[in-house]
Design an enzyme around this catalytic site. Structure first.
Site, PDB file in Angstrom:
ATOM      1  N   GLY B  10     -51.953 113.900 -90.086  1.00 46.42           N
ATOM      2  CA  GLY B  10     -50.962 113.544 -89.056  1.00 46.42           C
ATOM      3  C   GLY B  10     -50.437 112.148 -89.341  1.00 46.42           C
ATOM      4  O   GLY B  10     -51.217 111.221 -89.536  1.00 46.42           O
ATOM      5  N   GLY B  12     -48.056 110.409 -87.412  1.00 49.01           N
ATOM      6  CA  GLY B  12     -47.356 109.765 -86.302  1.00 49.01           C
ATOM      7  C   GLY B  12     -47.869 108.346 -86.192  1.00 49.01           C
ATOM      8  O   GLY B  12     -48.445 107.797 -87.146  1.00 49.01           O
ATOM      9  N   ALA B  14     -50.443 107.066 -84.551  1.00 51.85           N
ATOM     10  CA  ALA B  14     -51.893 106.899 -84.702  1.00 51.85           C
ATOM     11  C   ALA B  14     -52.297 107.040 -86.164  1.00 51.85           C
ATOM     12  O   ALA B  14     -53.055 106.226 -86.698  1.00 51.85           O
ATOM     13  CB  ALA B  14     -52.634 107.916 -83.846  1.00 51.85           C
ATOM     14  N   GLY B  15     -51.781 108.063 -86.816  1.00 53.93           N
ATOM     15  CA  GLY B  15     -52.148 108.307 -88.209  1.00 53.93           C
ATOM     16  C   GLY B  15     -51.686 107.186 -89.125  1.00 53.93           C
ATOM     17  O   GLY B  15     -52.433 106.700 -89.979  1.00 53.93           O
ATOM     18  N   PHE B 113     -41.965  99.569 -65.558  1.00 53.84           N
ATOM     19  CA  PHE B 113     -42.321 100.952 -65.861  1.00 53.84           C
ATOM     20  C   PHE B 113     -43.269 101.467 -64.785  1.00 53.84           C
ATOM     21  O   PHE B 113     -43.805 100.688 -63.991  1.00 53.84           O
ATOM     22  CB  PHE B 113     -42.979 101.041 -67.247  1.00 53.84           C
ATOM     23  CG  PHE B 113     -42.361 102.086 -68.134  1.00 53.84           C
ATOM     24  CD1 PHE B 113     -43.087 103.180 -68.563  1.00 53.84           C
ATOM     25  CD2 PHE B 113     -41.032 101.975 -68.533  1.00 53.84           C
ATOM     26  CE1 PHE B 113     -42.505 104.150 -69.379  1.00 53.84           C
ATOM     27  CE2 PHE B 113     -40.454 102.923 -69.349  1.00 53.84           C
ATOM     28  CZ  PHE B 113     -41.202 104.021 -69.784  1.00 53.84           C
ATOM     29  N   GLN B 229     -50.128 116.469 -68.526  1.00 50.68           N
ATOM     30  CA  GLN B 229     -49.158 115.702 -67.761  1.00 50.68           C
ATOM     31  C   GLN B 229     -47.808 116.388 -67.718  1.00 50.68           C
ATOM     32  O   GLN B 229     -47.256 116.768 -68.751  1.00 50.68           O
ATOM     33  CB  GLN B 229     -48.972 114.314 -68.354  1.00 50.68           C
ATOM     34  CG  GLN B 229     -47.987 113.465 -67.532  1.00 50.68           C
ATOM     35  CD  GLN B 229     -47.973 112.033 -67.983  1.00 50.68           C
ATOM     36  OE1 GLN B 229     -47.385 111.704 -68.997  1.00 50.68           O
ATOM     37  NE2 GLN B 229     -48.632 111.173 -67.238  1.00 50.68           N
ATOM     38  N   HIS B 231     -44.180 115.569 -66.946  1.00 53.61           N
ATOM     39  CA  HIS B 231     -43.281 114.430 -66.793  1.00 53.61           C
ATOM     40  C   HIS B 231     -42.264 114.752 -65.704  1.00 53.61           C
ATOM     41  O   HIS B 231     -41.686 115.843 -65.703  1.00 53.61           O
ATOM     42  CB  HIS B 231     -42.566 114.151 -68.114  1.00 53.61           C
ATOM     43  CG  HIS B 231     -41.852 112.834 -68.140  1.00 53.61           C
ATOM     44  ND1 HIS B 231     -40.691 112.608 -67.426  1.00 53.61           N
ATOM     45  CD2 HIS B 231     -42.138 111.672 -68.769  1.00 53.61           C
ATOM     46  CE1 HIS B 231     -40.303 111.363 -67.635  1.00 53.61           C
ATOM     47  NE2 HIS B 231     -41.147 110.778 -68.441  1.00 53.61           N
ATOM     48  N   LEU B 241     -36.494 115.410 -72.475  1.00 48.60           N
ATOM     49  CA  LEU B 241     -36.993 114.321 -71.649  1.00 48.60           C
ATOM     50  C   LEU B 241     -35.919 113.316 -71.272  1.00 48.60           C
ATOM     51  O   LEU B 241     -35.142 112.884 -72.114  1.00 48.60           O
ATOM     52  CB  LEU B 241     -38.091 113.597 -72.441  1.00 48.60           C
ATOM     53  CG  LEU B 241     -38.702 112.343 -71.808  1.00 48.60           C
ATOM     54  CD1 LEU B 241     -39.546 112.725 -70.620  1.00 48.60           C
ATOM     55  CD2 LEU B 241     -39.529 111.608 -72.830  1.00 48.60           C
ATOM     56  N   THR B 243     -36.048 109.610 -70.030  1.00 50.80           N
ATOM     57  CA  THR B 243     -37.109 108.608 -70.008  1.00 50.80           C
ATOM     58  C   THR B 243     -37.359 107.992 -68.635  1.00 50.80           C
ATOM     59  O   THR B 243     -36.451 107.829 -67.819  1.00 50.80           O
ATOM     60  CB  THR B 243     -36.829 107.472 -71.010  1.00 50.80           C
ATOM     61  OG1 THR B 243     -37.883 106.511 -70.930  1.00 50.80           O
ATOM     62  CG2 THR B 243     -35.518 106.773 -70.716  1.00 50.80           C
ATOM     63  N   GLU B 244     -38.614 107.640 -68.432  1.00 49.18           N
ATOM     64  CA  GLU B 244     -39.016 106.940 -67.218  1.00 49.18           C
ATOM     65  C   GLU B 244     -38.260 105.627 -67.077  1.00 49.18           C
ATOM     66  O   GLU B 244     -38.116 105.080 -65.981  1.00 49.18           O
ATOM     67  CB  GLU B 244     -40.517 106.660 -67.312  1.00 49.18           C
ATOM     68  CG  GLU B 244     -41.131 106.116 -66.065  1.00 49.18           C
ATOM     69  CD  GLU B 244     -42.623 106.355 -66.054  1.00 49.18           C
ATOM     70  OE1 GLU B 244     -43.025 107.503 -66.281  1.00 49.18           O
ATOM     71  OE2 GLU B 244     -43.380 105.407 -65.841  1.00 49.18           O
ATOM     72  N   ARG B 275     -46.956 109.306 -62.734  1.00 52.99           N
ATOM     73  CA  ARG B 275     -46.208 110.513 -63.050  1.00 52.99           C
ATOM     74  C   ARG B 275     -46.689 111.756 -62.328  1.00 52.99           C
ATOM     75  O   ARG B 275     -45.891 112.600 -61.926  1.00 52.99           O
ATOM     76  CB  ARG B 275     -46.237 110.773 -64.550  1.00 52.99           C
ATOM     77  CG  ARG B 275     -45.384 109.787 -65.295  1.00 52.99           C
ATOM     78  CD  ARG B 275     -45.495 109.951 -66.760  1.00 52.99           C
ATOM     79  NE  ARG B 275     -44.645 108.988 -67.452  1.00 52.99           N
ATOM     80  CZ  ARG B 275     -44.538 108.904 -68.759  1.00 52.99           C
ATOM     81  NH1 ARG B 275     -45.227 109.739 -69.527  1.00 52.99           N
ATOM     82  NH2 ARG B 275     -43.759 107.996 -69.317  1.00 52.99           N
ATOM     83  N   HIS B 340     -45.496 117.626 -70.802  1.00 53.70           N
ATOM     84  CA  HIS B 340     -45.125 116.468 -71.604  1.00 53.70           C
ATOM     85  C   HIS B 340     -46.236 115.930 -72.477  1.00 53.70           C
ATOM     86  O   HIS B 340     -46.016 115.546 -73.622  1.00 53.70           O
ATOM     87  CB  HIS B 340     -44.649 115.368 -70.641  1.00 53.70           C
ATOM     88  CG  HIS B 340     -44.229 114.113 -71.314  1.00 53.70           C
ATOM     89  ND1 HIS B 340     -43.222 114.072 -72.246  1.00 53.70           N
ATOM     90  CD2 HIS B 340     -44.672 112.838 -71.187  1.00 53.70           C
ATOM     91  CE1 HIS B 340     -43.062 112.822 -72.661  1.00 53.70           C
ATOM     92  NE2 HIS B 340     -43.929 112.059 -72.040  1.00 53.70           N
ATOM     93  N   GLU B 364     -52.790 111.220 -79.435  1.00 58.70           N
ATOM     94  CA  GLU B 364     -52.758 112.249 -78.389  1.00 58.70           C
ATOM     95  C   GLU B 364     -53.785 113.345 -78.648  1.00 58.70           C
ATOM     96  O   GLU B 364     -54.273 113.971 -77.709  1.00 58.70           O
ATOM     97  CB  GLU B 364     -51.357 112.856 -78.273  1.00 58.70           C
ATOM     98  CG  GLU B 364     -51.201 113.722 -77.027  1.00 58.70           C
ATOM     99  CD  GLU B 364     -49.774 114.197 -76.791  1.00 58.70           C
ATOM    100  OE1 GLU B 364     -48.864 113.688 -77.472  1.00 58.70           O
ATOM    101  OE2 GLU B 364     -49.578 115.071 -75.922  1.00 58.70           O
ATOM    102  N   ARG B 375     -51.817 109.838 -67.439  1.00 56.28           N
ATOM    103  CA  ARG B 375     -51.477 108.719 -68.317  1.00 56.28           C
ATOM    104  C   ARG B 375     -50.311 107.937 -67.729  1.00 56.28           C
ATOM    105  O   ARG B 375     -49.340 108.516 -67.252  1.00 56.28           O
ATOM    106  CB  ARG B 375     -51.092 109.261 -69.692  1.00 56.28           C
ATOM    107  CG  ARG B 375     -50.578 108.190 -70.641  1.00 56.28           C
ATOM    108  CD  ARG B 375     -50.342 108.741 -72.025  1.00 56.28           C
ATOM    109  NE  ARG B 375     -49.118 109.542 -72.137  1.00 56.28           N
ATOM    110  CZ  ARG B 375     -47.891 109.076 -72.074  1.00 56.28           C
ATOM    111  NH1 ARG B 375     -47.677 107.787 -71.867  1.00 56.28           N
ATOM    112  NH2 ARG B 375     -46.863 109.900 -72.210  1.00 56.28           N
ATOM    113  N   LEU B 381     -48.115 104.940 -76.423  1.00 60.82           N
ATOM    114  CA  LEU B 381     -47.849 104.226 -77.670  1.00 60.82           C
ATOM    115  C   LEU B 381     -49.002 103.257 -77.935  1.00 60.82           C
ATOM    116  O   LEU B 381     -49.474 103.103 -79.058  1.00 60.82           O
ATOM    117  CB  LEU B 381     -46.518 103.474 -77.588  1.00 60.82           C
ATOM    118  CG  LEU B 381     -45.256 104.345 -77.531  1.00 60.82           C
ATOM    119  CD1 LEU B 381     -44.011 103.485 -77.433  1.00 60.82           C
ATOM    120  CD2 LEU B 381     -45.162 105.246 -78.742  1.00 60.82           C
TER     121      LEU B 381
END
Lengths: 303, 562, 370
Positions: B10, B12, B14-15, B113, B229, B231, B241, B243-244, B275, B340, B364, B375, B381
């Site tokens: 992966g 993303g 994290a990876g 936020f 979750q 959203h 989506l 965004t918030e 959320r 989400h 995730e 969350r 992020l």
């Protein structure tokens, strides 16, 4: 109609046949040309590349001069590059009052000021939108019957579409098609018709520049076009003046004549090829096409 | 056989972060992704990343907001670590070149936020996830001598040695269909979430729970799987989506009667409550008949000054116009809650280690747990980067002290046969997309914002039936080059396993907490249920349940109101 | 729900067959995307259709294709708009250009796009050690580079780059826009080196043929060609980089030509672009241009007088404008992507600005032809 007329630089330089043919065709279309003789070069995108404010100011000055022409319905140009370069400057000037005021400050010393929102149209757009194709059709005396014309739009007059006001209501990127048919000709669609003639890089990468010109000319040849028509004298330089060199770069003989827009219109309205300066081209349309019968005579190109 | 100290699955946030950390620690690294790294779903995270960098803010405040946001299911030691390390991480990102928004003094600037008691969200317009992902990829390109990238390689299985330690993976080169066996001293699963189990979802098509299922299959327990979750602001129909950040800039929510209904449910925070609270409020309005005919409520962004919208919410101006035909600066846009994010995942410790030696998880796909039952926006992020880094460091450390394992060729042979069997399937099976659609619609109905015993029980039996159908689902493409059909069949298997775990967790937790709301158990029950639900494989029977305690350091559970 | 016909370009390297078109009928609401249509065809009829896709929301950049001949993201084009643009009511979808095709609609981006991205050293090269806290940078500079940061690497600009079509080694719009992302970032310490490298490369910033295709193609408002022009501007004016490709010389020659003459004097422009009529660099070009010049003279297109003498002279007003602008210490550059829209702008002009500033690529009534 009366227009504040910006002929550009090249039409008064290396493509005088453009300037001349426009002058002959205008009265036939009931256009009174008031030439903006004090205006300067549009910059061709090169001045803007160097300094945006300089290009914007020079063109704002041209716009201001145009706006001073009494009774003019709008400003008209005969060069795609002018249309594109000026539209880019106009977009910035019109979008931001602070910037426009700043530029107008510089023009003030000459007693000039640019009022936001000038209508600056290329002769091609003016013919379709202001005069109307029906009216033009009615004026045709020598229809271009049997003549296969490849439209060469190039770049500056068709992209970016939103800046140039091209949308479904104003399909300006099909006006050459429509005009050719209105004048009695046949459109020869070919691959390169919306591509670049290569002029902007002729000094930086001559081979890539002429390869582009050569390929598009070749594409038109493959589509059995008898000639191209272009609304831009810079394209004309790379496609006609440089055609012998382009032939060498792409390795095939071309012999494809390239008409300026007013020349094509003038022929259909009954003017003589020589009047329209067709013999001034490097690839003489008069050698390739027998205009006396408005039918392709199939005469091979004489270099 | 390619052999690396650390193999990351992966690419993303994290990876990629794990890869950079492991490389910096001196390990040899391979990072593998079934799509090009910049296509990873991290790039869809719009709003921002939380950190208590402001001297007037404190990591404790951030941590408390997170604990409360998690409805007290989050492990507070992990949360403390995440919040304490956040400021350093944001600075690290800035040093690497992330183009964060600045305030008038040229320093990092924040935006408001949801669920936060102070403005601590750092952002890049409304493309924060994309900006972070692309900058990390820039760094990966820079580190090409230490990090081998396997782009468009699809992992089909993790490999274990005789002791059960994870020692590598088998993967398919999507481009030419060849299979490879990869040896590694440590494997980090960073393959993201499982939103595609639901339809609609905000998640990309690639979010099929691959890593969750693969880890589960080798015995790594999953934790808090019921916590999905929803959203609050997604477009009806395609689930895209909004965004918030829109609510952060001041947008309001209205029902079809023109009421600003959040007043009833969260009188203080209103639209910026956490959320799950907002989603439940919206769903209640819709269920009780005060929504629009298309099952939505209205998000009114016209409340935000137009210039600010064009500056800070440009992406959703485009989304509104391009995907809903609405100019959000001039009229409200219809939205509803949409699946989400999955708070649950592979259970790890604070270093990203699972209980399978050699197997880590971050992002995730993992459940540390820092998000508990819900969350907060802009914490995901952060989660990916903090635990991506920590797992990369720890994995590198593990690798430094050991010899390179020799995964058995049998594993490769097995996977090849698995693929061959799929390709050899007889015609007449149900189409994969139909099975997937039925799964997603069913989950969206029976395992969504409001759940019941009957609904969840039906869900479980549906999933079992779909698993049968999936095993013989129709295959059209029997080629080797870019065979997306076969991959789709494998992904379907992952999704069904993950969905079953989600449903099992939801059935087991007989209370409402965070994102889980049981109509038959509407109250939070700390006495019985202040604990994690773990799921482990149990032969072919479906998961075996166990529990683990919630780690509490500073904060006792309180009533959760906004 | 309505019926649409998608004409997909199929190609499988394994069969040995040439590429071919295949029609698929899809049944979806008009506001759904072409990608939705392709996925329906894939789901219901032929799961071997190859297309990269992921987010469905124009963020990940996977689904770049040519729809009705134009490079787009498949998820970013509505079916009802696509069909209006299709001459015979059939929506054609083929792979992007300038890149080898792997299968169906999937192209090898590594071979072209990513190779070129890597060419421009696409990572920050900071000036000195990391500060304790964040680098202090002006907010405008971060907003400015957000435009190039918005690039999702979809390849649409590369697909239709006309310079790349004739010169495959051209570094290209995506990579050069990426280069600006660093040149424009105050934290990068290698601005001069980057610009020198990209100016001197014969396939670098001066190889762009200025055709606007990339600006038109980009779904995110990155405007790669504008970034290339900025790179030229900074390289030439701020760093005096006189590249071997005559790019800067050409620009200088043109600008001076107008300053002196008001209108372009073509005969001077060519030799001046090389350094002047008698410059060694100019001589081979002038020599090879001799046949062209002779042809022009013979046709009467140009008279010797016209070629050698300057027909026009710039007015004092033009010269004054030049001096006024050049005397400024800092260039005044208005970037509409950054400046945004004026609140009091009239609707029509405002929308035109928003279209370019917001980078939206789905204006309601797009013309089909270009």
């Amino acid at each position: 109609m009366k227009v504040a007329y910006w002929p550009g630089c090249v039409s008064r330089g290396f493509t005088p046949e453009l300037h001349g043919s426009m002058a002959l065709v205008a009265p036939l279309l009931d256009i009174e040309l008031v030439e903006l003789d004090r205006a300067s070069c549009c910059g061709a995108g090169v001045i803007a590349e160097h300094n945006q404010e300089l290009a914007d100011t020079l063109n704002a000055r041209t716009f201001a001069l145009a706006q001073q022409v009494e009774g003019a319905d709008m400003m008209m140009n005969i060069c795609s590059t002018c249309q594109g370069a000026q539209s880019e400057c106009q977009e910035r000037l019109d979008a931001n009052t602070e910037y426009r005021d700043h530029v107008n400050e510089t023009l003030a010393a000459e007693g000039l000021t640019y009022d936001r929102g000038i209508a600056n149209k290329h002769f091609l757009w003016l013919m379709v939108e202001e005069i109307g194709l029906e009216a033009i059709a009615a004026m045709v005396t020598q229809p271009l019957t049997g003549l296969r014309v490849g439209p060469f739009y190039g770049c500056y007059i068709v992209r970016p579409t939103d800046r140039l006001g091209i949308d479904r209501a104003h399909p300006r990127d099909s006006y050459l098609h429509q005009l050719i048919e209105t004048l009695g000709g046949t459109v020869a669609d070919y691959a390169g018709q919306y591509k670049c003639c290569g002029f902007p890089i002729i000094t930086m990468n001559q081979e890539a520049s002429l390869k582009q010109a050569g390929r598009h000319l070749g594409d038109a040849l493959d589509a059995d076009a008898d000639c191209l028509v272009t609304p831009c004298p810079l394209c004309h330089l790379n496609l006609d003046l440089q055609q012998p060199l382009a032939e060498k770069v792409v390795g095939r003989p071309l012999g494809m004549p390239v008409l300026h827009l007013p020349q094509m219109v003038g022929l259909a309205l009954g003017l003589e090829p020589k009047q329209l300066g067709l013999n001034k081209h490097v690839v003489k349309p008069t050698s390739v096409i027998d205009w006396s019968t408005s039918v392709v005579a199939g005469v091979p190109h004489a270099a | 056989m390619p052999a690396h100290d650390v193999l990351i699955i992966g690419a993303g946030l994290a990876g990629q972060r794990a890869a950079l950390a492991a490389a910096e620690a001196g390990a040899s690294v391979a990072i593998m992704s079934k799509v090009h790294p910049v296509r990873s779903h991290s790039n869809a995270a719009a709003g921002g990343i939380n950190a208590a960098l402001n001297p007037d803010d404190s990591w404790e405040s951030h941590a408390f907001d997170t604990v409360k946001g998690s409805d007290y299911l989050g492990d507070q030691d992990a949360i403390e670590i995440m919040c304490r390390e956040a400021p350093g991480e944001v600075l690290w990102l800035e040093h690497r070149g992330v183009t964060f928004h600045r305030n008038g003094e040229g320093k990092l600037g924040t935006r408001a936020f949801g669920g936060a008691s102070a403005a601590r969200t750092y952002y890049v317009a409304d493309i924060t996830g994309q900006a972070l992902l692309h900058v990390l990829y820039e760094q990966l390109m820079k580190a090409h001598a230490q990090v081998d990238r396997y782009e468009e390689w699809f992992v089909t299985a993790l490999v274990q040695d005789d002791e059960g330690d994870c020692c590598g993976a088998v993967a398919r080169n999507i481009r030419d269909g060849s299979m490879g066996l990869f040896a590694a001293k440590a494997v980090i699963q960073a393959s993201g979430g499982a939103g595609q189990c639901f339809k609609p979802t905000t998640n990309a098509l690639i979010c099929t729970g691959d890593g969750i299922a693969q880890s589960f299959r080798v015995g790594a327990p999953l934790m808090d799987m019921e916590m999905i979750q929803y959203h609050p602001t997604t477009l009806a129909g395609n689930g895209i989506l909004i965004t918030e950040g829109a609510r952060g800039e001041g947008a309001h929510l209205y029902n079809a009667e023109g009421e600003r209904f959040m007043e009833k449910y969260a009188p203080n925070k209103m639209e910026l409550a956490s959320r799950d609270v907002v989603s439940r409020s919206e769903q209640t309005e819709i269920n009780e008949g005060r929504g629009f005919p298309d099952g939505t409520v209205a998000l009114d962004i016209t409340k935000v000054p137009r210039k600010r919208t064009l500056e800070a919410l440009r992406e959703i101006v485009n989304i509104g116009r391009d995907f809903a035909g609405v100019d959000i600066t001039r009229e409200p846009i219809h939205i509803k809650p949409g699946c989400h994010y999955i708070m649950g995942g592979v259970k790890t410790d604070i270093w990203g280690a699972t209980n399978i030696p050699g197997l880590y998880a971050a992002g995730e796909v993992a459940c540390v747990s820092v998000h508990g039952g819900n969350r907060l926006g802009a914490n995901s992020l952060l989660d990916t980067l903090i635990f991506g880094r920590r797992s990369g460091e720890h994995a590198a450390q593990r690798a430094a002290g050991m010899a390179m394992p020799q995964p058995s060729e049998a594993a490769l042979a097995n996977e090849r046969q698995m693929i061959d069997r799929i390709i050899a399937r007889e015609a007449g099976g149900r189409r994969i997309s139909e099975i997937k659609d039925e799964l997603g619609e069913m989950m969206n109905e029976k395992c969504a914002v409001f759940r019941t015993q009957e609904g969840l029980t039906e869900a479980r039996s549906t999933i079992r039936r779909l698993m049968e159908e999936a095993s013989v689902a129709a295959i059209d493409d029997r080629g080797t080059v870019f065979n997306q059909d076969v991959l789709g069949a494998i992904e379907l298997g992952y999704m069904l396993e993950v969905a079953e775990c989600i449903v099992m967790g939801a059935l087991e937790r007989k209370e409402s907490r965070g994102a889980q709301f049981r109509l038959d158990y509407p109250q939070r029950d700390d006495g019985a249920w202040l604990k994690h639900i773990n799921l482990s494989p149990n032969g072919g029977e479906g998961p075996r349940i166990s529990y683990s305690p919630v780690t509490m350091t500073q904060w006792e559970p309180q009533e959760r109101t906004y | 729900m309505a019926d649409y016909i998608l004409r997909l370009r199929r190609y499988s390297p394994e069969t040995g067959d040439a590429p071919y078109w295949e029609d698929f009928q899809v049944d979806l609401d008009g506001h759904r995307s072409v990608l939705d249509g392709i996925l329906q065809a894939k789901d219901r009829t032929d799961a071997s259709i190859g297309i990269r896709c992921s987010c469905r929301a124009a963020i990940c950049g996977s689904c770049g294709v040519r729809i009705n001949g134009k490079p787009r993201l498949a998820c970013h084009m509505h079916l009802d708009k696509a069909v209006e643009d299709a001459p015979d009511g059939v929506i054609s979808v083929e792979p992007m250009g300038n890149m080898p095709v792997i299968k169906d609609l999937i192209v090898d981006m590594d071979a072209v796009h990513w190779k070129k991205i890597q060419r421009v050293t696409p990572w920050l090269l900071p000036d000195g050690p990391d500060p304790e806290q964040e680098h202090i940078v002006a907010p405008e500079s971060m907003i400015d580079v957000t435009q190039t940061m918005a690039c999702i690497q979809c390849g649409a600009c590369v697909s239709d780059c006309l310079s790349m079509e004739v010169d495959p080694l051209f570094i290209g719009p995506a990579a050069l826009a990426k280069a600006y992302r660093f040149v424009g970032d105050p934290r990068d310490g290698q601005r001069y080196e980057r610009l020198k490298d990209l100016s001197e490369d014969p396939h670098g910033i001066y190889d762009c043929t200025h055709c606007f295709n990339c600006i038109e193609a980009c779904p995110k408002g990155v405007a790669p060609m504008s970034q290339i022009m900025r790179l030229r501007r900074i390289a030439g004016s701020d760093h005096e980089i006189d590249d071997r490709n005559n790019g800067h010389r050409h620009e200088k020659a043109f600008v001076k030509n107008i300053e002196r003459n008001g209108l372009l004097h073509e005969a001077d422009l060519l030799p001046d672009s090389y350094g002047g009529k008698f410059h060694p660099r100019a001589i081979p070009v002038l020599t090879s241009s001799l046949p062209v010049v002779l042809a022009a003279l013979m046709r009467g297109k140009v008279t010797p007088k016209k070629a050698l003498l300057h027909q026009h002279k710039a007015s004092d007003d033009v010269k004054r404008i030049y001096k006024h602008v050049h005397d400024k210490e800092k260039r005044y550059e208005l970037n509409l992507y950054v400046a945004g829209e004026e609140e009091d702008a009239g609707d029509e002009a405002g929308e035109a600005v928003q279209a370019s500033a917001a980078g939206s690529q789905l204006p309601e009534e797009r013309s089909p032809n270009t």
